[in-house]
Enzyme design. Sequence first.
Site, short mmCIF file in Angstrom:
data_model
loop_
_atom_site.label_atom_id
_atom_site.label_comp_id
_atom_site.label_asym_id
_atom_site.label_seq_id
_atom_site.Cartn_x
_atom_site.Cartn_y
_atom_site.Cartn_z
CB CYS A 66 -1.01 -0.05 1.15
SG CYS A 66 -0.86 1.23 2.39
CB CYS A 69 1.71 1.02 4.10
SG CYS A 69 -0.05 0.67 4.30
CB CYS A 416 -29.31 16.65 -15.79
SG CYS A 416 -31.08 16.50 -15.80
CB CYS A 419 -32.49 18.57 -17.52
SG CYS A 419 -32.12 18.29 -15.79
#
Length: 547
Positions: A66, A69, A416, A419
């Site tokens: 990781c 890490c 959208c 819409c």
Amino acid sequence: MQFWKYSTKVLATLLAVVSVSQAGGPADGDAVADPNSAVVKLTSDNFASFLEENPLVLTEFFAPWCGYCKMLGPEFSKAADSLNESHPKIKLAQVDCTQDEELCMEFGIRGYPTLKIIRDGDSKQAEDYQGPREASGIAEHMIKQSLPAVQIPETWEDLEKLIEEQTKPFVLQVNSATDDIFQKVANVKRKDFSFINVGKDFIKQLGTKLNKDLKKASYLVVHPKQLADAIGFDGKKADVESLTKWIDVETLPYFGEMDRDTYMSYMTSPLPLAYYFYKTAEQREAVADDLAKLGKQYRGKINIVGLDANLYGRHAEAINMDPEVVPLFAIQLIEDNKKYGINQKEYPEGPSVKVIEKFVKDYFDGKLKPIVKSEELPTAEEIAANPVVKLVGHNYNDILNNSEKDIFVKYYAPWCGHCKKLAPTWEELAEIFGSNKGETGVIIADIDHTANDVDVPFEIQGYPTLLLFPANGEIDEKTGLRKPVVFEGQRELDSLIDFVKENGALKVDGTELQAKLKEAREAAEEAAGDAKDEVEEAAEKVEHDEL
Ligand SMILES: *[C@@H]1O[C@H](CO)[C@@H](O)[C@H](O)[C@H]1NC(C)=O
Ligand SMILES: *[C@@H]1O[C@H](CO)[C@@H](O)[C@H](O)[C@H]1NC(C)=O
């Protein structure tokens, strides 16, 4: 509710920027701590016994692959070595979750690295570590964890030394009685602040060091090296909650920094927030002292923070400022989402401290106008050509507050799909009501909600949202606009027409208007047809004439 939604949205943009920049950064360390360091490798075999033997252990649960890490590994080793020298009772340990899955499952580890503080082998009471992630920060944080939550110096000299040492704001208890409230707050907040009990014998002596008479105070917040200007809190009114809140406000630095760690305390404070966006350390340095003075002058009224535009520039857009023109200064009141900014065209190199001071004063004198994000107002031609009334930031309140009309608004976003699908129906609806001619008392309007910053007395959760503001309707206190009725039916012409009739105050019947419109259109078509015939006839004649 809206506030929380808003603030988590801002947090998301802040975090997005940070994680991207970190993911792009170097991560070439080794996640596994240096085997020669003081970090103890734990497995299911030695885990329980090690924790029982050690009163305070910071355990990192990690995976070798990781990235975060790997960044942490070397810092963790360094911190362990430094603690081994200065505070050998504090231990740092690692559990490799790819080798000890079961142990990690027991702790409910969901992401790497996860760090937990475990005291006296009591795994059930393990606390999440929320401190810094570089070596000296880790060590410092853990040393604080090893101290009793409330420190009680034995001599006046010890007390003075302790006060002198503090590098962050801290809290003093100055009422002599032992105090359950203080202890409880300290237990919870020990990771953020030092809590010090000023013994009975030293209270008088401490009093002589203060500028103000704080005899009534039971608690003091002190900023580093500013004992004389301690801030007091009346203990008679204190309970755990009020003391916690007071500490949260008073310990914020006069000119602080907004980042991942401090974000929440600023966003949850009820005070307006002033931002100074900067791009270089020099820019910040140049104003830091003066802005700290300003912050002190306005303590309890406004929080002033610096914000690194390289990391969080996008937040400037959210408060309607141009992130490219930095330094910039703006004030936001989270509660009502109003934003005020110093004109960036006037100060392309950033405003001076004098300008900022005047701006803050004007803000409190109520002399500033909020910046409204808005598209351009539609022109007369556009208004005449479009049956749907176009709302923008600059005309929104004026039109919506026209209380004699039923106003039906479509809030949309340009991206959208639903819409776009609704657009022709919405236009037809506007045509039916003669919306832009003001004949029927019904206005059909729309607004691009992403390009215009407007108040909505309703929590919009998706686009399109259709709200009907009935004529002479009841006023919503917070926005000063009328309370709307939400359309939740099928987005078809008939249901929209019915909705206007049922929920509008004027009860305008669109079906009749629709029939009339149809007639008018047919008549127009016929007339057009006749006209066309005439033209064709004329054309034929011309052709004949030419022959
Ligand atoms: C920790 O400190 C002790 C005592 O100073 C020393 O003997 C030991 O080598 C140190 N451990 C590590 C891993 O550095
Ligand atoms: C709308 O009109 C009402 C009543 O006249 C008024 O109290 C309110 O402040 C107005 N609101 C806005 C946002 O203009």
